[in-house]
Design a protein around this motif. Structure first.
Motif, PDB file in Angstrom:
ATOM      1  N   THR A 560       0.841  -1.194   0.000  1.00 19.38           N
ATOM      2  CA  THR A 560       0.000   0.000   0.000  1.00 19.38           C
ATOM      3  C   THR A 560       0.872   1.238   0.000  1.00 19.38           C
ATOM      4  OG1 THR A 560      -1.734  -1.180   1.210  1.00 19.38           O
ATOM      5  CG2 THR A 560      -1.812   1.237   1.250  1.00 19.38           C
ATOM      6  N   ALA A 561       0.529   2.208  -0.871  1.00 18.14           N
ATOM      7  CA  ALA A 561       1.326   3.434  -0.983  1.00 18.14           C
ATOM      8  C   ALA A 561       0.925   4.423   0.089  1.00 18.14           C
ATOM      9  CB  ALA A 561       1.126   4.050  -2.360  1.00 18.14           C
ATOM     10  N   ALA A 562       1.931   5.086   0.651  1.00 15.87           N
ATOM     11  CA  ALA A 562       1.676   6.137   1.636  1.00 15.87           C
ATOM     12  C   ALA A 562       1.393   7.442   0.905  1.00 15.87           C
ATOM     13  CB  ALA A 562       2.879   6.276   2.571  1.00 15.87           C
ATOM     14  N   LEU A 563       0.305   7.428   0.148  1.00 14.08           N
ATOM     15  CA  LEU A 563      -0.036   8.575  -0.693  1.00 14.08           C
ATOM     16  C   LEU A 563      -1.543   8.734  -0.676  1.00 14.08           C
ATOM     17  CD1 LEU A 563       1.166  10.693  -2.720  1.00 14.08           C
ATOM     18  CD2 LEU A 563       0.575   9.066  -4.529  1.00 14.08           C
ATOM     19  N   ASP A 564      -1.987   9.969  -0.407  1.00 16.30           N
ATOM     20  CA  ASP A 564      -3.419  10.247  -0.391  1.00 16.30           C
ATOM     21  C   ASP A 564      -3.973  10.154  -1.811  1.00 16.30           C
ATOM     22  OD1 ASP A 564      -5.704  12.559  -0.615  1.00 16.30           O
ATOM     23  OD2 ASP A 564      -5.746  11.506   1.319  1.00 16.30           O
ATOM     24  N   PRO A 565      -5.127   9.495  -2.024  1.00 16.85           N
ATOM     25  CA  PRO A 565      -5.686   9.394  -3.377  1.00 16.85           C
ATOM     26  C   PRO A 565      -5.896  10.742  -4.047  1.00 16.85           C
ATOM     27  CG  PRO A 565      -6.813   7.916  -1.877  1.00 16.85           C
ATOM     28  CD  PRO A 565      -5.926   8.761  -1.037  1.00 16.85           C
ATOM     29  N   GLY A 566      -6.183  11.762  -3.284  1.00 17.89           N
ATOM     30  CA  GLY A 566      -6.392  13.080  -3.874  1.00 17.89           C
ATOM     31  C   GLY A 566      -5.120  13.682  -4.428  1.00 17.89           C
ATOM     32  N   ALA A 567      -3.973  13.274  -3.876  1.00 14.57           N
ATOM     33  CA  ALA A 567      -2.695  13.800  -4.356  1.00 14.57           C
ATOM     34  C   ALA A 567      -2.143  13.019  -5.537  1.00 14.57           C
ATOM     35  CB  ALA A 567      -1.675  13.804  -3.221  1.00 14.57           C
ATOM     36  N   LEU A 568      -2.812  11.936  -5.900  1.00 14.95           N
ATOM     37  CA  LEU A 568      -2.299  11.092  -6.987  1.00 14.95           C
ATOM     38  C   LEU A 568      -2.269  11.851  -8.308  1.00 14.95           C
ATOM     39  CD1 LEU A 568      -1.291   8.242  -7.564  1.00 14.95           C
ATOM     40  CD2 LEU A 568      -3.635   7.588  -8.113  1.00 14.95           C
ATOM     41  N   ALA A 569      -3.297  12.671  -8.557  1.00 13.40           N
ATOM     42  CA  ALA A 569      -3.373  13.391  -9.830  1.00 13.40           C
ATOM     43  C   ALA A 569      -2.266  14.433  -9.967  1.00 13.40           C
ATOM     44  CB  ALA A 569      -4.739  14.055  -9.974  1.00 13.40           C
ATOM     45  N   GLU A 570      -1.618  14.804  -8.834  1.00 10.84           N
ATOM     46  CA  GLU A 570      -0.549  15.789  -8.902  1.00 10.84           C
ATOM     47  C   GLU A 570       0.777  15.166  -9.338  1.00 10.84           C
ATOM     48  OE1 GLU A 570      -0.348  17.622  -5.114  1.00 10.84           O
ATOM     49  OE2 GLU A 570      -2.431  18.366  -5.169  1.00 10.84           O
ATOM     50  N   ARG A 571       0.845  13.849  -9.315  1.00  9.69           N
ATOM     51  CA  ARG A 571       2.064  13.160  -9.763  1.00  9.69           C
ATOM     52  C   ARG A 571       2.108  13.144 -11.287  1.00  9.69           C
ATOM     53  NH1 ARG A 571       5.726  12.107  -5.807  1.00  9.69           N
ATOM     54  NH2 ARG A 571       6.567  10.538  -7.234  1.00  9.69           N
ATOM     55  N   ASP A 572       3.319  13.222 -11.835  1.00 10.60           N
ATOM     56  CA  ASP A 572       3.453  13.157 -13.295  1.00 10.60           C
ATOM     57  C   ASP A 572       2.988  11.796 -13.804  1.00 10.60           C
ATOM     58  OD1 ASP A 572       4.481  15.688 -13.438  1.00 10.60           O
ATOM     59  OD2 ASP A 572       6.576  15.024 -13.383  1.00 10.60           O
ATOM     60  N   PRO A 573       2.297  11.776 -14.936  1.00  5.90           N
ATOM     61  CA  PRO A 573       1.869  10.487 -15.493  1.00  5.90           C
ATOM     62  C   PRO A 573       3.065   9.708 -16.041  1.00  5.90           C
ATOM     63  CG  PRO A 573       1.332  12.233 -17.018  1.00  5.90           C
ATOM     64  CD  PRO A 573       1.848  12.904 -15.769  1.00  5.90           C
ATOM     65  N   LEU A 574       3.025   8.404 -15.840  1.00  5.18           N
ATOM     66  CA  LEU A 574       4.073   7.522 -16.349  1.00  5.18           C
ATOM     67  C   LEU A 574       3.596   6.767 -17.585  1.00  5.18           C
ATOM     68  CD1 LEU A 574       6.816   6.017 -16.058  1.00  5.18           C
ATOM     69  CD2 LEU A 574       5.610   4.374 -14.616  1.00  5.18           C
ATOM     70  N   SER A 575       2.420   6.170 -17.492  1.00  4.67           N
ATOM     71  CA  SER A 575       1.885   5.378 -18.602  1.00  4.67           C
ATOM     72  C   SER A 575       0.369   5.353 -18.523  1.00  4.67           C
ATOM     73  CB  SER A 575       2.393   3.935 -18.574  1.00  4.67           C
ATOM     74  OG  SER A 575       3.773   3.872 -18.838  1.00  4.67           O
TER      75      SER A 575
END
Length: 748
Positions: A560-575
């Motif tokens: 499990t990632a220690a990352l809030d689902p709301g902050a996921l969209a702020e990460r650069d897309p990989l694929s």
């Protein structure tokens, strides 16, 4: 003497006329095949050169290249449709005097495109949502001419865009000249990936063709020029006995051979004319050739027209040394000296050469390695030809020791008396078996060691849109909102997800174990629809995974990632990953939606397509092996046919006498079969063994592989080849019957 030699060639009676026709026909076939091989190499070079303009932006302009006043924005991209590669170039003009690629009269403007004829047909026959929409559904304003097309089947499209659009693309650049450097002449990373044949591939093709095709053809030409050599020796020996000088005999023989070979050479061009359109349709490099590219240079024509008759004349002079030195011995049919065991030395030397490369290692540099390996193979080929007579004589001794049948004993005695002539008839087929075995064993091992493994259905139909995460953060790709929903609405698409860039650390430090791949974040709801990527722990919303589209991770539970689902969209897309049912409509529609949404990203690919691309060099090797095996077997069969027919014709008198003394025709047929079968089987055994040995030594030295046994197809091909060879022998039975018929036999 010149006029006498010319007269004897065509007016020396029925036997001379038959000999002239047979020899000219055999030379025509060999010359035609040689010309076809040369023309095919030129076609390959011409095709490769037509890829040059697609290298624009990758290679620097050549010295003295024309420079346009107005630069053009230029972006080359690869595209794919239904497993067919499309070359796409996006352009934007900055003025009326920009550089023009070959075959294009004017660059398209925004909302326009020009395309190859094959691409125009594909666009017309394909729904817009599957192909045209990825280019913005522009208007066709022209077609690309032959000067800019590597092949009639080339799929090329040049799409017009605005300068502002391409200026914002990280892969576009301004160019003021069009490249003229072919893929085989550019170096390393300056080459556009996947275009044409590089220098190593061209060197491989030329080297294999030289060893694998030219040598068997040379054997065929040599066999043709020696047709009825024994009968000619007797005729010239008789002329010597009545007073002709050695010089006169040599002149007559040379003139006769040169005229016959010249006639066959001229007819060889007719053979090329017949084979030329056929060769153009063979996708040897992966694409067909233009018929006009399958052509010869002036140097080729001069070399063949002058060289073959000249070599025939020289061979005739050398072949008559017995008649010139000892005409009485020739007339009385003296037995030539037995071949010595020294003849095995070249074959052993060639094997030792390759063995040394396996032990010491190959030299540095591609050219040096190619020269070393092909040199060793060439020595082995020459060694087979040189050792053939000695091996044939050894086979005849085994036959004498193992049988008491009259036909076998007669054949063994005949083969033992003149093993050179016996092996000469099967030498072409022996070389074909060696070359075919070595090529097949090598390619089979390449495919087994490097080829694609079976891909599970759950990953095989994934579409992957990789994004360039090396770009600056402020220029990162932004996936349009609602893209995954649009993808899921396509018929045949089962899931779509965006994977985000994970932490920059090795997988083992992130708790990903020994899983190979790029660290990535993914929503657990998305992973539930993409089981091949793995699964989340119970209750998790975001998972950290090691993303590798080629690996089936079904059943793997990611941390499990220690990352809030709301902050996921702020990460650069990989694929962007899409799961389809594998149908063309689903795959291509999804690809088009992705390409339109991310116009500056690289083309989306499926796992199957990526595997095919990674093994494209293996496909070239496979096609090269197929061509070499097929042509060498045909040439070897033709050499056998020429040798078998010549053997029956030369032994007309002893066979006729045997039949007059009561030997049945069936006995003579068995004698002919044994005489050809013994050297054929001995040569086949040695050639196949040497072929596997050469492949093993090459693979061990170059790659550290052990040779893999070919499939049943190879053994079936060998069996068919030997069966056809026996059929060729059987085809001479009618000639044997007619030449030994007591009603037509005359005492010579």
């Amino acid at each position: 003497m010149i006029r006498l030699g010319a007269r004897l060639t065509v007016t020396g009676g029925r036997e001379a006329l038959v000999r002239f026709v047979m020899t000219a026909a055999a030379v025509a076939l060999g010359t035609g095949l040689l010309l076809t091989v040369l023309a095919s190499l030129h076609a390959m070079t011409a095709q490769n050169q037509r890829y040059a303009w697609l290298e624009t932006g990758f290679v620097p302009p050549e010295p003295g290249a024309a420079v346009a006043a107005d630069p053009v924005w230029w972006q080359l991209r690869g595209d794919t449709f239904d497993n067919r590669t499309i070359g796409r170039v996006d352009v934007a003009t900055t003025g009326p005097d920009g550089p023009l690629p070959p075959g294009i009269e004017a660059l398209p403007g925004p909302g326009e495109y020009v395309a190859s004829p094959a691409m125009v047909e594909l666009l017309a026959s394909t729904p817009d949502e599957q192909l045209a929409a990825r280019y913005g559904s522009p208007t066709l304003v022209g077609t690309i001419g032959e000067a800019g097309l590597p092949s009639p089947d080339s799929l090329l499209v040049v799409v017009g865009r605005t300068p502002a659009e391409l200026a914002a693309s990280p892969h576009a650049q301004q160019v003021t000249s069009i490249a003229t450097t072919a893929p085989d002449r550019c170096e390393g990373e300056t080459c556009a990936v996947g275009l044409g044949l590089n220098a190593d591939a061209v060197a491989l093709v030329v080297g294999v063709v030289a060893v694998g095709l030219v040598l068997p053809i040379a054997v065929l030409l040599g066999s043709a020029t020696r047709l009825s050599s024994a009968r000619r020796e007797q005729r010239f020996a008789a002329m010597r006995l009545v007073g002709a000088t050695p010089r006169q005999i040599r002149t007559i023989a040379a003139i006769e051979a040169a005229i016959t070979a010249a006639t066959g050479t001229v007819l060889g061009f007719a053979v090329l004319a017949v084979l030329r359109p056929v060769v153009a349709q063979v996708p040897f490099t992966g694409s067909r050739f233009f018929p006009d590219d399958v052509t010869l240079t002036v140097q080729d024509v001069v070399l063949v027209v002058v060289g073959i008759p000249l070599l025939a004349a020289v061979a005739a002079r050398v072949a008559l040394r017995r008649a010139v030195v000892s005409p009485l011995g020739v007339a009385r049919r003296t037995t030539p000296p037995a071949p010595g065991a020294w003849r095995v030395a070249p074959l052993v030397t060639g094997i030792a050469w390759l063995g040394a490369l396996a032990v010491v290692g190959p030299p540095e540099g591609t050219d040096a390695q190619l020269a070393a390996y092909l040199g060793g193979v060439a020595v082995v080929v020459a060694g087979l030809v040189v050792a053939g007579p000695w091996l044939t004589r050894a086979g005849s001794r085994v036959l004498v020791a193992r049988t008491r049948r009259p036909a076998a004993l007669l054949a063994a005695r005949r083969v033992g008396d003149d093993p050179r002539a016996a092996f000469r008839a099967v030498s072409g087929l022996t070389l074909a078996l060696f070359i075919g075995t070595a090529a097949t064993a090598t390619v089979t091992t390449f495919v087994a060691e490097r080829g694609p493994t079976s891909t599970p259905t759950s990953t095989g139909d994934l579409i992957v849109q990789h994004l360039d995460v090396r770009r600056p953060v402020d220029a990162a790709y932004r996936v349009p909102e609602g893209l995954t929903d649009d993808l899921r609405d396509i018929a045949g698409v089962g899931a779509a997800a965006v994977l985000r860039v994970g932490p920059d650390a090795p997988p083992e430090e992130l708790g990903l174990g020994d899983h190979w791949g790029m660290p990535a974040y993914a929503r657990c709801d998305d992973l539930a629809d993409l089981p091949s990527l793995g699964a989340c722990a119970p209750g998790a919303e975001v998972a950290l995974l090691a993303f590798d589209a080629f690996t089936d991770d079904e059943g793997v539970t990611w941390p499990t990632a220690a990352l809030d689902p709301g902050a996921l969209a702020e990460r650069d897309p990989l694929s962007v990953v899409v799961r389809t049912d594998g149908s063309t409509s689903a795959v291509e529609t999804a690809r088009t939606v992705l390409s339109a949404a991310l116009p500056d990203a690289q083309t989306p690919w499926t796992v199957h397509e990526a595997q095919a691309s990674s093994t494209s060099s293996l496909a070239l090797y496979g096609r090269l092996a197929d061509v070499v095996v097929a042509v060498s077997l045909v040439v070897g069969g033709c050499s056998l046919a020429v040798g078998a027919a010549a053997g029956v014709s030369e032994r007309k008198r002893p066979f006729a006498l045997l039949r007059l003394t009561g030997a049945p025709l069936a006995l003579l047929r068995r004698v002919v079969t044994y005489e050809t079968a013994v050297p054929l089987l001995v040569g086949a055994l040695v050639a196949v063994s040497a072929g596997f040995g050469a492949a093993q030594l090459f693979l061990r030295a170059q790659l550290g592989y052990d040779v893999h046994a070919p499939g049943t197809g190879y053994w079936i091909a060998v069996g068919i080849g030997l069966a056809v060879a026996l059929g060729v022998i059987a085809s001479t039975f009618d000639l044997l019957r007619r030449t030994t018929d007591p009603a037509t036999t005359r005492t010579e």
